[in-house]
Design an enzyme around this catalytic site. Structure first.
Site, mmCIF file in Angstrom:
data_model
loop_
_atom_site.group_PDB
_atom_site.id
_atom_site.type_symbol
_atom_site.label_atom_id
_atom_site.label_comp_id
_atom_site.label_asym_id
_atom_site.label_seq_id
_atom_site.Cartn_x
_atom_site.Cartn_y
_atom_site.Cartn_z
ATOM 1 N N VAL A 139 6.642 -0.119 3.861
ATOM 2 C CA VAL A 139 7.709 -0.178 2.862
ATOM 3 C C VAL A 139 7.886 -1.597 2.334
ATOM 4 O O VAL A 139 8.035 -1.818 1.129
ATOM 5 C CB VAL A 139 9.039 0.345 3.454
ATOM 6 N N GLU A 140 7.859 -2.558 3.238
ATOM 7 C CA GLU A 140 8.162 -3.932 2.849
ATOM 8 C C GLU A 140 7.072 -4.586 2.001
ATOM 9 O O GLU A 140 7.373 -5.222 0.987
ATOM 10 C CB GLU A 140 8.424 -4.781 4.101
ATOM 11 N N THR A 141 5.814 -4.438 2.415
ATOM 12 C CA THR A 141 4.753 -5.195 1.727
ATOM 13 C C THR A 141 3.447 -4.411 1.555
ATOM 14 O O THR A 141 2.410 -5.017 1.316
ATOM 15 C CB THR A 141 4.426 -6.500 2.485
#
Length: 352
Positions: A139-141
């Site tokens: 999700v983040e990167t």
């Protein structure tokens, strides 16, 4: 009549004088604001005071620190981006597809396959399932593909001194934490890039989280969340454990509401997600869980708008833990659903 005329003239004179005074005050205020925004950060009194506190409390070199602020540039794009995060603007059916994608599920399963041994070790040590760790990084990167392009120092300086007034104190703390982190880890402050809000590396830790929760999982004497997958996995798992993740604990349970229910649900806001209400209390208000729950189980009622349809879930303790990573009920549900899909895809590949 002459006295009345005199009073009228005086009143007219003072009215014009007051109006002129307000105009001059407004013009000078705008000019002052423009002057401040045009000034180098190293020339602004509040920045100098902030720097002096760091010098006094943490023994930073005056010349080096003021040189950093002198070179810092105001990031208008950061201010604009911070005003409109997706969590506050989108419905669930608009938000979910941003993260629940075939490409991200496939990449997550591959990430679990490639780093199975490290993920297993992190689960053994911290009690957090591999798919949850993988989903957060995804999700983040996108598993390290997009770590951000904003200069972290300039972004934090901008938000700390020109951002939303109510959030400036928070970002000044983050700016302080970032400078301390750079000194501890040997980072060059103006070379570090990340998100518009100052989050860094594959797991997008803000500076205070990096200092508090990042771990040297490969024990090489350095904590690297930018390129060392082992440290990244261990740090995400540690973050969840430190926030109270319960191994084998539930995350969400689908629920329905009676037509006349008066139960209050948490929407897409950033507060109120802590499960503190016994299920029996919700049940008495017309809320029915799709699975059997103990009456004493503390949960929180969550509401999502999926097009024209209302979706309801009961959030458990582990849902709240996910929300400590990003204080959004939509982020938390998206991350959990992605984790389940990654785990399913990984199992399918293992069986084939």
């Amino acid at each position: 009549m002459s006295e009345m005329l005199g009073d009228s003239v005086n009143k007219h004179f003072w009215n014009r004088t007051l109006k002129l005074g307000w105009v001059l005050w407004a013009v000078s205020s705008v000019a002052w604001a423009d002057d401040v925004s045009d000034m180098r950060y190293s020339e602004r009194p509040e920045v100098v005071a902030f720097a002096e506190d760091l010098i006094r409390q943490h023994d930073f070199g005056r010349g080096e620190l003021l040189g950093l602020f002198k070179a810092a540039e105001r990031q208008q794009a950061v201010i604009d981006a911070y005003k409109k995060p997706a969590e506050r603007a989108l419905r669930w059916d608009e938000y979910r597809p941003i993260f629940i994608q075939e490409s991200r599920i496939a990449a997550g399963a591959e990430f679990m396959r490639e780093h199975a041994e490290i993920l297993a070790r992190a689960e053994a040590e911290y009690g957090v399932p591999p798919e949850m760790v993988a989903a957060i990084i995804g999700v983040e990167t996108r598993f390290g593909r997009y770590k951000g392009k904003h200069p972290v120092f300039d972004s934090l300086v901008t938000l700390a001194f020109d951002g939303q007034e109510r959030r400036r104190a928070f970002f000044r703390k983050e700016l302080k934490a970032f400078l301390l982190l750079c000194r501890e880890q040997g980072f060059v402050p103006r070379e570090v890039v990340g998100s518009y809000a100052g989050a860094m590396g594959m797991p997008q830790f803000i500076a205070s989280s990096y200092r508090a929760y990042a771990v040297d999982f490969d024990q090489d004497g350095r904590i690297d969340l930018f390129d060392n997958v082992e440290d990244v996995i261990g740090s995400v798992a540690n973050y969840f454990q430190r926030h109270g993740w319960r191994a084998e604990g539930q995350v969400v349970t689908p629920a329905t509401l009676a037509q006349n229910s008066q139960a209050k649900a948490v929407g897409r806001g950033r507060t109120g997600m802590k499960p503190e209400t016994p299920y029996q209390d919700y049940r008495g208000q017309g809320v029915k869980a799709a699975e059997s729950l103990a009456d004493t189980e503390e949960v929180v009622l969550l509401h999502y708008l999926d097009g024209e349809e209302d979706l309801y879930y009961l959030g458990h303790h582990n849902f709240y833990v996910i929300s400590r990573y990003n204080h959004s009920s939509m982020y938390s549900l998206a991350a959990w659903q992605l984790a389940g899909m990654i785990a399913e895809r990984y199992s399918q590949r293992q069986e084939s």
